[in-house]
Design a protein around this motif. Structure first.
Motif, PDB file in Angstrom:
ATOM      1  N   GLU A 185      -4.198  -7.634   8.301  1.00  0.00           N
ATOM      2  CA  GLU A 185      -3.018  -7.335   9.103  1.00  0.00           C
ATOM      3  C   GLU A 185      -2.211  -6.191   8.480  1.00  0.00           C
ATOM      4  OE1 GLU A 185      -1.728  -9.136  12.171  1.00  0.00           O
ATOM      5  OE2 GLU A 185      -3.915  -9.071  12.049  1.00  0.00           O
ATOM      6  N   ALA A 186      -2.056  -6.241   7.166  1.00  0.00           N
ATOM      7  CA  ALA A 186      -1.322  -5.176   6.488  1.00  0.00           C
ATOM      8  C   ALA A 186      -2.040  -3.841   6.636  1.00  0.00           C
ATOM      9  CB  ALA A 186      -1.147  -5.531   5.013  1.00  0.00           C
ATOM     10  N   ALA A 187      -3.370  -3.845   6.519  1.00  0.00           N
ATOM     11  CA  ALA A 187      -4.139  -2.604   6.658  1.00  0.00           C
ATOM     12  C   ALA A 187      -3.978  -2.016   8.051  1.00  0.00           C
ATOM     13  CB  ALA A 187      -5.613  -2.875   6.364  1.00  0.00           C
ATOM     14  N   ASP A 188      -4.053  -2.854   9.077  1.00  0.00           N
ATOM     15  CA  ASP A 188      -3.909  -2.359  10.442  1.00  0.00           C
ATOM     16  C   ASP A 188      -2.540  -1.721  10.662  1.00  0.00           C
ATOM     17  OD1 ASP A 188      -6.432  -3.138  11.123  1.00  0.00           O
ATOM     18  OD2 ASP A 188      -5.832  -4.994  12.122  1.00  0.00           O
ATOM     19  N   ALA A 189      -1.506  -2.362  10.103  1.00  0.00           N
ATOM     20  CA  ALA A 189      -0.158  -1.807  10.256  1.00  0.00           C
ATOM     21  C   ALA A 189      -0.037  -0.470   9.541  1.00  0.00           C
ATOM     22  CB  ALA A 189       0.875  -2.797   9.725  1.00  0.00           C
ATOM     23  N   MET A 190      -0.627  -0.355   8.356  1.00  0.00           N
ATOM     24  CA  MET A 190      -0.560   0.904   7.614  1.00  0.00           C
ATOM     25  C   MET A 190      -1.324   2.014   8.341  1.00  0.00           C
ATOM     26  SD  MET A 190       1.395   0.054   5.209  1.00  0.00           S
ATOM     27  CE  MET A 190       2.003  -1.543   4.669  1.00  0.00           C
ATOM     28  N   ILE A 191      -2.473   1.679   8.906  1.00  0.00           N
ATOM     29  CA  ILE A 191      -3.240   2.669   9.669  1.00  0.00           C
ATOM     30  C   ILE A 191      -2.426   3.171  10.850  1.00  0.00           C
ATOM     31  CG2 ILE A 191      -5.265   2.966  11.149  1.00  0.00           C
ATOM     32  CD1 ILE A 191      -6.736   1.006   9.259  1.00  0.00           C
ATOM     33  N   ALA A 192      -1.695   2.249  11.490  1.00  0.00           N
ATOM     34  CA  ALA A 192      -0.911   2.613  12.677  1.00  0.00           C
ATOM     35  C   ALA A 192       0.161   3.651  12.368  1.00  0.00           C
ATOM     36  CB  ALA A 192      -0.266   1.367  13.283  1.00  0.00           C
ATOM     37  N   VAL A 193       0.659   3.667  11.126  1.00  0.00           N
ATOM     38  CA  VAL A 193       1.711   4.635  10.771  1.00  0.00           C
ATOM     39  C   VAL A 193       1.172   5.756   9.891  1.00  0.00           C
ATOM     40  CG1 VAL A 193       3.549   2.938  11.012  1.00  0.00           C
ATOM     41  CG2 VAL A 193       2.461   3.251   8.775  1.00  0.00           C
ATOM     42  N   GLY A 194      -0.152   5.835   9.756  1.00  0.00           N
ATOM     43  CA  GLY A 194      -0.742   6.932   9.001  1.00  0.00           C
ATOM     44  C   GLY A 194      -0.783   6.737   7.504  1.00  0.00           C
ATOM     45  N   GLU A 195      -0.526   5.524   7.017  1.00  0.00           N
ATOM     46  CA  GLU A 195      -0.577   5.257   5.580  1.00  0.00           C
ATOM     47  C   GLU A 195      -1.988   4.825   5.197  1.00  0.00           C
ATOM     48  OE1 GLU A 195       1.652   5.800   3.383  1.00  0.00           O
ATOM     49  OE2 GLU A 195       3.408   6.235   4.633  1.00  0.00           O
ATOM     50  N   ASP A 196      -2.930   5.764   5.302  1.00  0.00           N
ATOM     51  CA  ASP A 196      -4.334   5.418   5.099  1.00  0.00           C
ATOM     52  C   ASP A 196      -4.645   5.011   3.666  1.00  0.00           C
ATOM     53  OD1 ASP A 196      -4.887   5.831   7.730  1.00  0.00           O
ATOM     54  OD2 ASP A 196      -5.773   7.825   7.468  1.00  0.00           O
ATOM     55  N   ALA A 197      -3.991   5.629   2.697  1.00  0.00           N
ATOM     56  CA  ALA A 197      -4.270   5.291   1.297  1.00  0.00           C
ATOM     57  C   ALA A 197      -3.901   3.840   1.020  1.00  0.00           C
ATOM     58  CB  ALA A 197      -3.499   6.225   0.367  1.00  0.00           C
ATOM     59  N   GLU A 198      -2.770   3.408   1.541  1.00  0.00           N
ATOM     60  CA  GLU A 198      -2.366   2.019   1.334  1.00  0.00           C
ATOM     61  C   GLU A 198      -3.273   1.084   2.125  1.00  0.00           C
ATOM     62  OE1 GLU A 198       1.701  -0.698   1.147  1.00  0.00           O
ATOM     63  OE2 GLU A 198       1.799   1.371   1.864  1.00  0.00           O
ATOM     64  N   ALA A 199      -3.707   1.511   3.296  1.00  0.00           N
ATOM     65  CA  ALA A 199      -4.648   0.701   4.076  1.00  0.00           C
ATOM     66  C   ALA A 199      -5.938   0.471   3.287  1.00  0.00           C
ATOM     67  CB  ALA A 199      -4.941   1.366   5.406  1.00  0.00           C
ATOM     68  N   LEU A 200      -6.435   1.512   2.619  1.00  0.00           N
ATOM     69  CA  LEU A 200      -7.648   1.361   1.812  1.00  0.00           C
ATOM     70  C   LEU A 200      -7.430   0.369   0.678  1.00  0.00           C
ATOM     71  CD1 LEU A 200      -8.855   5.072   1.590  1.00  0.00           C
ATOM     72  CD2 LEU A 200      -9.948   3.204   2.848  1.00  0.00           C
ATOM     73  N   TYR A 201      -6.242   0.378   0.097  1.00  0.00           N
ATOM     74  CA  TYR A 201      -5.921  -0.575  -0.972  1.00  0.00           C
ATOM     75  C   TYR A 201      -6.077  -2.009  -0.473  1.00  0.00           C
ATOM     76  CZ  TYR A 201      -2.984  -3.407  -4.041  1.00  0.00           C
ATOM     77  OH  TYR A 201      -2.503  -4.400  -4.867  1.00  0.00           O
ATOM     78  N   TYR A 202      -5.669  -2.263   0.763  1.00  0.00           N
ATOM     79  CA  TYR A 202      -5.786  -3.608   1.318  1.00  0.00           C
ATOM     80  C   TYR A 202      -7.207  -3.931   1.768  1.00  0.00           C
ATOM     81  CZ  TYR A 202      -0.677  -3.566   1.384  1.00  0.00           C
ATOM     82  OH  TYR A 202       0.642  -3.500   1.018  1.00  0.00           O
ATOM     83  N   LEU A 203      -7.952  -2.922   2.217  1.00  0.00           N
ATOM     84  CA  LEU A 203      -9.271  -3.164   2.789  1.00  0.00           C
ATOM     85  C   LEU A 203     -10.383  -3.278   1.750  1.00  0.00           C
ATOM     86  CD1 LEU A 203      -9.124  -0.702   5.818  1.00  0.00           C
ATOM     87  CD2 LEU A 203      -9.159  -3.201   5.941  1.00  0.00           C
ATOM     88  N   LEU A 204     -10.294  -2.527   0.667  1.00  0.00           N
ATOM     89  CA  LEU A 204     -11.378  -2.506  -0.306  1.00  0.00           C
ATOM     90  C   LEU A 204     -11.727  -3.885  -0.869  1.00  0.00           C
ATOM     91  CD1 LEU A 204     -10.676   0.853  -2.156  1.00  0.00           C
ATOM     92  CD2 LEU A 204     -12.784   0.240  -0.952  1.00  0.00           C
ATOM     93  N   PRO A 205     -10.733  -4.711  -1.222  1.00  0.00           N
ATOM     94  CA  PRO A 205     -11.105  -6.038  -1.730  1.00  0.00           C
ATOM     95  C   PRO A 205     -11.851  -6.881  -0.703  1.00  0.00           C
ATOM     96  CG  PRO A 205      -8.828  -5.521  -2.276  1.00  0.00           C
ATOM     97  CD  PRO A 205      -9.287  -4.479  -1.308  1.00  0.00           C
ATOM     98  N   ILE A 206     -11.529  -6.714   0.576  1.00  0.00           N
ATOM     99  CA  ILE A 206     -12.235  -7.471   1.612  1.00  0.00           C
ATOM    100  C   ILE A 206     -13.675  -6.982   1.717  1.00  0.00           C
ATOM    101  CG2 ILE A 206     -12.204  -8.226   4.006  1.00  0.00           C
ATOM    102  CD1 ILE A 206      -9.258  -7.442   4.144  1.00  0.00           C
TER     103      ILE A 206
END
Length: 502
Positions: free
Chosen positions: A443-464
């Motif tokens: 959920e956090a990754a999707d929200a970050m992607i929506a606002v263009g915060e791709d680096a933070e989205a990757l931080y949330y997605l990589l562990p998954i």
């Protein structure tokens, strides 16, 4: 002789006359990092809580560069008496299982049979610990190998610690079973391995490889270089390790087989720790409803619900003014029985204890469910606002409860301005307290992607994506990672073409 026999019989009679409830009193022990529940002796509970704190202290000393932040949610641990009690919490659990760890949107908890091997709990706690420390850089074999390496650790009251001792089952697997190729080990996920023997080999070889790399300073430097290299998109899982170690898969496999014959565990003296432990006896309602209440919280299958509801109704009737009992009753009624009666039970719980988080959460979900069924936007928002008020109370009562934060973010998803900066901060805080929960990270990754915060989205997605047990969640996370990288590659290429045109 008759007097001796009489005294013996009198002692047996005295034991038999002790009320059953007294032998099953539930207690709660809270330490700096754990909340431990047990229906055993107070001394045993206190000792186990201290043992967990000492294990946590050892991990913090040995992992100073990746120590979890302070102020995170404490891990609940439940110690039960036998497999029947374990299976009350988790129906359908195999008889061979002595404990388990779960991290879900509903709860994070560990459950263990008292007196059984601690390996399961300590293994899972290492994962729990590592999840607070940028776990995206850790491939599956290392995540499991590292947990296996530390799960047999010991720390006594004087600070004498050992770690790296083999689990004998894993060692037998290495000695008696065919090894999987190193190339497969470095890229495999255990839940994707079809045969049980392959999964055993995965864990055993992951432990041995981790042990080998951590036993020598030069190899540790190679491991660090490998972990950094693995962070790069598209890094090859095999050559990144063999290049970092200056070897080949065949040579490394030979070295591991030779190393297995000269294994040594490590010893260390750490500062002696006498952790503070606060023990409280829980109300009598816990004796009736603690275990079944956890099953209710998890949500039993529809065909099991009516039987579970009948059990809860009978038990809760003995505790009509107890907020815990009434909350469990409310949850069960809403799920499988009379929803109005469930609402009344939750209201009764909150009338007794206005800050009871479980009741506040359950009541908030009632308003959310009602809002989800309404087509009129204004009416739906009115239901959501009622839920938000309850969730705000729950957050004030326990700011570390990730479920409250996650539910607040979930309500906001239907808003036209979602995600706002406040929504992003809510999700960040939720993941801060529960980085182990895959759903929250997504959920956090999707929200970050929506606002263009791709680096933070990757931080949330990589562990998954790197979770060896991730399954479909890991595949979905990898798809989102690939989409981010492709988008950035396209943008870089377009930028280069523009520069050339200029």
């Amino acid at each position: 002789m008759p007097s001796v026999i009489n005294r013996f019989l009198f002692a047996l009679l005295a034991i038999a006359l002790v009320p059953t409830e007294a032998l099953a009193d539930w207690r709660r022990a809270e330490t700096a990092h754990f909340v431990v529940y047990s229906n055993g002796s107070e001394r045993g509970l206190r000792d186990y809580a201290i043992k967990l704190e000492r294990f946590d202290a050892l991990l913090r000393i040995l992992n100073a560069g990746m120590e979890p932040p302070t102020g995170v949610r404490k891990l609940p641990v439940y110690l039960v008496d036998n497999r029947r009690e374990l299976q009350t919490i988790q129906p359908g659990l195999a008889d061979s299982v002595a404990g388990f760890y779960r991290a879900s949107p509903r709860d994070i908890r560990a459950v263990l049979i008292r007196g059984e091997s601690d390996d399961v709990l300590l293994h899972e706690y290492v994962h729990h610990f590592m999840s607070h420390n940028s776990p995206g850089s850790y491939p599956g074999w290392f995540r499991e190998g590292y947990a296996e390496y530390f799960m047999t650790a010991t720390v006594d009251s004087r600070g004498a610690a050992t770690f790296g001792f083999p689990n004998m089952g894993r060692l037998r697997t290495l000695q008696q079973q065919r090894w999987m190729p190193l190339e497969q080990l470095l890229s495999a996920a255990p839940n994707a391995l079809e045969r049980r023997g392959q999964r055993w080999a995965f864990y055993a070889q992951s432990w041995l490889l981790t042990h080998y790399l951590l036993s020598d300073p030069e190899r540790m430097r190679g491991l660090n270089a490998y972990l950094l290299a693995r962070r790069r998109p598209g890094a090859d899982p095999v050559t990144t390790l063999t290049d970092a170690l200056g070897t080949t898969p065949e040579a490394l496999t030979r070295d591991l087989r030779a190393y297995m014959g000269r294994l040594r565990y490590a010893e260390l003296t750490v500062p002696a720790l006498d952790p503070a432990v606060e023990v409280t006896r829980l109300p009598d309602s816990a004796d009736d409803l603690m275990l079944v209440g956890l099953d209710v919280l998890d949500g039993a299958p529809a065909d099991k619900g009516p039987g579970l509801l009948a059990q809860v109704r009978t038990a809760a009737a003995r505790h009509p003014t107890d907020p815990f009992a009434q909350t469990v009753l409310g949850q069960a009624e809403i799920a499988w029985g009379d929803a109005a009666a469930g609402d009344a039970a939750l209201a009764a719980a909150l009338a007794t204890d206005p800050d009871w988080v479980e009741a506040l959460l359950a009541s908030a979900h009632r308003y959310i469910s009602a809002g989800d069924e309404i087509d009129d936007p204004a009416s739906r928002i009115a239901q959501y606002r009622q839920a938000q008020e309850l969730l705000a109370r729950a957050h004030r009562a326990d700011p570390t409860d990730y479920r409250v934060l996650g539910t607040l973010a979930r309500i906001r998803k239907s808003a036209e301005d979602y995600p706002t900066p406040n929504d992003l901060e809510t999700l960040r805080t939720a993941v801060f307290h529960a980085p182990q929960v895959t759903y929250l990270r997504g959920e956090a990754a999707d929200a970050m992607i929506a606002v263009g915060e791709d680096a933070e989205a990757l931080y949330y997605l990589l562990p998954i994506a790197n979770d060896p047990h991730g399954g479909a969640f890991a595949e979905r996370a990898q798809e989102r990672i690939d989409a981010i990288l492709a988008r950035h590659a396209a943008a870089t290429a377009a930028s280069g073409e523009t520069e050339q045109a200029d």
